[in-house]
Design a protein around this motif. Structure first.
Motif, PDB file in Angstrom:
ATOM      1  N   CYS A   1       0.838  -1.212   0.000  1.00 26.66           N
ATOM      2  CA  CYS A   1       0.000   0.000   0.000  1.00 26.66           C
ATOM      3  C   CYS A   1       0.868   1.256   0.000  1.00 26.66           C
ATOM      4  CB  CYS A   1      -0.929  -0.005   1.218  1.00 26.66           C
ATOM      5  SG  CYS A   1      -2.286  -1.196   1.092  1.00 26.66           S
ATOM      6  N   ILE A   2       1.993   1.203   0.726  1.00 28.20           N
ATOM      7  CA  ILE A   2       2.926   2.335   0.735  1.00 28.20           C
ATOM      8  C   ILE A   2       3.490   2.561  -0.662  1.00 28.20           C
ATOM      9  CG2 ILE A   2       5.143   3.167   1.617  1.00 28.20           C
ATOM     10  CD1 ILE A   2       4.544   1.636   4.201  1.00 28.20           C
ATOM     11  N   LEU A   3       3.843   1.472  -1.313  1.00 26.78           N
ATOM     12  CA  LEU A   3       4.390   1.553  -2.669  1.00 26.78           C
ATOM     13  C   LEU A   3       3.384   2.177  -3.629  1.00 26.78           C
ATOM     14  CD1 LEU A   3       6.546   0.759  -4.832  1.00 26.78           C
ATOM     15  CD2 LEU A   3       5.389  -1.443  -4.988  1.00 26.78           C
ATOM     16  N   VAL A   4       2.150   1.674  -3.607  1.00 29.80           N
ATOM     17  CA  VAL A   4       1.118   2.173  -4.522  1.00 29.80           C
ATOM     18  C   VAL A   4       0.763   3.619  -4.201  1.00 29.80           C
ATOM     19  CG1 VAL A   4      -1.268   1.867  -5.295  1.00 29.80           C
ATOM     20  CG2 VAL A   4       0.197  -0.134  -4.944  1.00 29.80           C
ATOM     21  N   ARG A   5       0.737   3.971  -2.919  1.00 31.43           N
ATOM     22  CA  ARG A   5       0.425   5.353  -2.542  1.00 31.43           C
ATOM     23  C   ARG A   5       1.477   6.322  -3.075  1.00 31.43           C
ATOM     24  NH1 ARG A   5      -0.050   4.728   2.594  1.00 31.43           N
ATOM     25  NH2 ARG A   5       1.967   5.509   3.305  1.00 31.43           N
ATOM     26  N   LYS A   6       2.732   5.901  -3.062  1.00 24.96           N
ATOM     27  CA  LYS A   6       3.807   6.770  -3.548  1.00 24.96           C
ATOM     28  C   LYS A   6       3.866   6.825  -5.066  1.00 24.96           C
ATOM     29  CE  LYS A   6       7.023   6.316   0.371  1.00 24.96           C
ATOM     30  NZ  LYS A   6       7.388   7.734   0.525  1.00 24.96           N
ATOM     31  N   LEU A   7       3.559   5.679  -5.730  1.00 24.63           N
ATOM     32  CA  LEU A   7       3.657   5.621  -7.197  1.00 24.63           C
ATOM     33  C   LEU A   7       2.546   4.726  -7.758  1.00 24.63           C
ATOM     34  CD1 LEU A   7       5.583   6.577  -9.568  1.00 24.63           C
ATOM     35  CD2 LEU A   7       6.534   4.258  -9.470  1.00 24.63           C
ATOM     36  N   PRO A   8       1.321   5.248  -7.863  1.00 21.91           N
ATOM     37  CA  PRO A   8       0.217   4.430  -8.387  1.00 21.91           C
ATOM     38  C   PRO A   8       0.463   3.896  -9.795  1.00 21.91           C
ATOM     39  CG  PRO A   8      -0.604   6.450  -7.376  1.00 21.91           C
ATOM     40  CD  PRO A   8       0.875   6.593  -7.469  1.00 21.91           C
ATOM     41  N   THR A   9       1.233   4.638 -10.588  1.00 21.04           N
ATOM     42  CA  THR A   9       1.454   4.218 -11.973  1.00 21.04           C
ATOM     43  C   THR A   9       2.292   2.954 -12.085  1.00 21.04           C
ATOM     44  OG1 THR A   9       3.338   5.743 -12.089  1.00 21.04           O
ATOM     45  CG2 THR A   9       1.222   6.548 -12.931  1.00 21.04           C
ATOM     46  N   ILE A  10       2.850   2.483 -10.976  1.00 16.47           N
ATOM     47  CA  ILE A  10       3.590   1.220 -11.036  1.00 16.47           C
ATOM     48  C   ILE A  10       2.648   0.074 -11.419  1.00 16.47           C
ATOM     49  CG2 ILE A  10       3.291   0.514  -8.623  1.00 16.47           C
ATOM     50  CD1 ILE A  10       6.272  -0.394  -8.731  1.00 16.47           C
ATOM     51  N   LEU A  11       1.368   0.255 -11.163  1.00 12.70           N
ATOM     52  CA  LEU A  11       0.380  -0.767 -11.512  1.00 12.70           C
ATOM     53  C   LEU A  11       0.229  -0.924 -13.020  1.00 12.70           C
ATOM     54  CD1 LEU A  11      -2.385   0.088  -8.885  1.00 12.70           C
ATOM     55  CD2 LEU A  11      -0.720  -1.778  -8.779  1.00 12.70           C
ATOM     56  N   THR A  12       0.622   0.103 -13.771  1.00 17.62           N
ATOM     57  CA  THR A  12       0.481   0.053 -15.228  1.00 17.62           C
ATOM     58  C   THR A  12       1.754  -0.439 -15.921  1.00 17.62           C
ATOM     59  OG1 THR A  12       1.212   2.354 -15.540  1.00 17.62           O
ATOM     60  CG2 THR A  12      -1.135   1.989 -15.136  1.00 17.62           C
ATOM     61  N   LYS A  13       2.828  -0.595 -15.179  1.00 22.42           N
ATOM     62  CA  LYS A  13       4.089  -1.035 -15.779  1.00 22.42           C
ATOM     63  C   LYS A  13       4.089  -2.555 -15.935  1.00 22.42           C
ATOM     64  CE  LYS A  13       6.628   2.899 -13.979  1.00 22.42           C
ATOM     65  NZ  LYS A  13       6.500   3.592 -15.269  1.00 22.42           N
ATOM     66  N   SER A  14       4.733  -3.017 -16.974  1.00 22.47           N
ATOM     67  CA  SER A  14       4.753  -4.452 -17.249  1.00 22.47           C
ATOM     68  C   SER A  14       5.556  -5.186 -16.184  1.00 22.47           C
ATOM     69  CB  SER A  14       5.355  -4.719 -18.624  1.00 22.47           C
ATOM     70  OG  SER A  14       6.748  -4.443 -18.633  1.00 22.47           O
TER      71      SER A  14
ATOM     72  N   ILE B   1       9.209  -4.183 -14.369  1.00 26.40           N
ATOM     73  CA  ILE B   1       9.387  -4.173 -12.911  1.00 26.40           C
ATOM     74  C   ILE B   1      10.475  -5.164 -12.509  1.00 26.40           C
ATOM     75  CG2 ILE B   1       8.280  -4.686 -10.704  1.00 26.40           C
ATOM     76  CD1 ILE B   1       5.636  -3.743 -11.995  1.00 26.40           C
ATOM     77  N   GLY B   2      10.397  -6.370 -13.051  1.00 27.46           N
ATOM     78  CA  GLY B   2      11.372  -7.398 -12.701  1.00 27.46           C
ATOM     79  C   GLY B   2      12.789  -7.017 -13.074  1.00 27.46           C
ATOM     80  N   CYS B   3      12.970  -6.447 -14.272  1.00 25.77           N
ATOM     81  CA  CYS B   3      14.308  -6.041 -14.719  1.00 25.77           C
ATOM     82  C   CYS B   3      14.862  -4.919 -13.837  1.00 25.77           C
ATOM     83  CB  CYS B   3      14.264  -5.598 -16.173  1.00 25.77           C
ATOM     84  SG  CYS B   3      14.021  -6.947 -17.349  1.00 25.77           S
ATOM     85  N   THR B   4      13.986  -3.983 -13.457  1.00 24.20           N
ATOM     86  CA  THR B   4      14.430  -2.870 -12.619  1.00 24.20           C
ATOM     87  C   THR B   4      14.851  -3.362 -11.238  1.00 24.20           C
ATOM     88  OG1 THR B   4      12.961  -1.326 -13.775  1.00 24.20           O
ATOM     89  CG2 THR B   4      13.769  -0.650 -11.619  1.00 24.20           C
ATOM     90  N   VAL B   5      14.034  -4.232 -10.647  1.00 24.35           N
ATOM     91  CA  VAL B   5      14.366  -4.771  -9.325  1.00 24.35           C
ATOM     92  C   VAL B   5      15.681  -5.554  -9.395  1.00 24.35           C
ATOM     93  CG1 VAL B   5      13.681  -6.420  -7.543  1.00 24.35           C
ATOM     94  CG2 VAL B   5      11.996  -4.850  -8.494  1.00 24.35           C
TER      95      VAL B   5
END
Length: 380
Positions: free
Chosen positions: A266-279, A283-287
């Motif tokens: 929830c903290i993650l989504v609150r800070k950056l909701p658009t992460i939900l739209t990223k493939s 996300i995996g490559c960035t992590v």
């Protein structure tokens, strides 16, 4: 008597061919008059005269089955050219709305142009509108909706941008759908500017059923993004693009790849909701890059989700290379905050880490440029 007979025979020989020729011409004339006119083939007309491709013409011709001659479509094309519509835009309008070629110029097209002028459109703006939504000629209610959007968005250019993205804007009912959605978004703390910019120019969410918009707002709050927060509008847009199954899968993936709890998520989504739209791949490559190459902890990444918004090739990797070189030479602290390095704009980063250390590390600027373009930078 003999001479008279010879003259009569000569006259007959002269008149006979002329008479035969006259009879032949009469026969041809009768045959031509009896022959029916060439059949009008809409598909051929659309290709030869309007510039459509055979595939486009085949599809559009289904709407022109009642045409028996080119008279009406010729008049429509002449009218559109007269108001300033280029031939390519006429073709686009016909592809978009083939019945346009069946319109009556005097009874339909001319009065609509007058209405468009009355609501404030200029002569150059009208052909631009027709090229995008030619069906406006046939629907007075769409002109009233257009009037609403001109008022709400404040300029024709913004309306045109929205229409280019989706002509559905003029198809949805304003009173039962659009106005209630705007009123609800106002209650959530959004301004007219927010609504115009984020929900009308870039998304069809404003045109969705009001109940769905309310459900999305509730889901945003459940994910930790409160109403009246700066990120609430971004959360709404992100959730609008995801169906429940896809959203659930995305949340499960985030928890797995970051090893985080529901509360942390929830903290993650609150800070950056658009992460939900990223493939998931992005996300995996960035992590993987941040944890393996840079050496960051999952919790550090979790609380700094803005890093997911940057390109690995154009931002994260080149800057990591520079920091790694400077660390190796003892020019910056070993515990320098990578997030702060990443968030600097290009000008500030160049001044602070490239220009400042260029003499101490010759070739640093060129090596960074190579890394930025995807090349393997040289050892420094």
């Amino acid at each position: 008597m003999l001479r008279l007979k010879q003259r009569l025979l000569s006259a007959v020989r002269t008149v006979a061919p002329l008479a035969a020729a006259s009879l032949h011409r009469l026969s041809l004339s009768t045959t031509t008059a009896a022959r029916p006119p060439a059949r009008f083939v809409a598909e051929d007309y659309l290709v030869a005269t309007c510039g459509l491709t055979p595939a486009q013409a085949r599809k559009a011709s289904k709407y022109l089955s009642r045409l028996r001659s080119p008279v009406k479509p010729d008049a429509v094309r002449a009218f559109l050219a007269g108001i300033g519509l280029p031939k390519a835009d006429v073709a686009a309008a016909v592809v978009s709305y083939p019945p346009l070629l069946c319109a009556n110029v005097d009874k339909t097209l001319t009065p609509r142009i007058a209405q468009l002028r009355q609501i404030g459109l200029s002569p150059p703006q009208i052909p631009c509108l027709i090229a995008v939504v030619p069906e406006v000629f046939f629907s007075p209610v769409k002109i009233s909706r257009l009037t609403f959007y001109l008022s709400f968005l404040g300029s024709y250019d913004r309306v045109h941008s929205a229409l280019k993205r989706s002509d559905y804007l003029l198809r949805q009912d304003v009173e039962t759908v659009v106005r209630p959605n705007i009123a609800f978004l106002h209650q959530c703390g959004l301004t007219d500017y927010d609504i115009g910019k984020h929900f009308m120019l870039t998304s069809r969410m404003l045109l969705s059923e009001p109940q769905r918009v309310k459900e999305i707002a509730v889901r945003a709050e459940e994910l930790g993004v409160p109403r009246n927060s700066v990120m609430f509008k971004h959360a709404l847009l992100a959730l609008y693009s995801l169906n429940p199954v896809r959203l659930s899968a995305k949340l499960d993936f985030l928890k797995k790849v970051l090893g985080c709890s529901e509360a942390d998520l929830c903290i993650l989504v609150r800070k950056l909701p658009t992460i939900l739209t990223k493939s998931e791949r992005k996300i995996g490559c960035t992590v993987e890059f941040l944890m393996v190459e840079v050496g960051l902890e999952p919790l550090y990444i979790l609380f700094r989700p803005a890093m997911f918004g940057y390109s690995i090739e154009k931002r994260l990797m080149p800057r990591h290379f520079v920091v790694k070189v400077l660390k190796a030479k003892g020019l910056v602290k070993k515990d320098i905050d990578f997030y702060n390095v990443v968030c600097l704009n290009e000008k500030r980063f160049t001044e602070k880490f490239l220009v400042h250390y260029n003499k101490s590390v010759p070739g640093l600027i060129d090596a960074y440029a190579a890394a930025f373009t995807g090349q393997v930078p040289p050892e420094l």
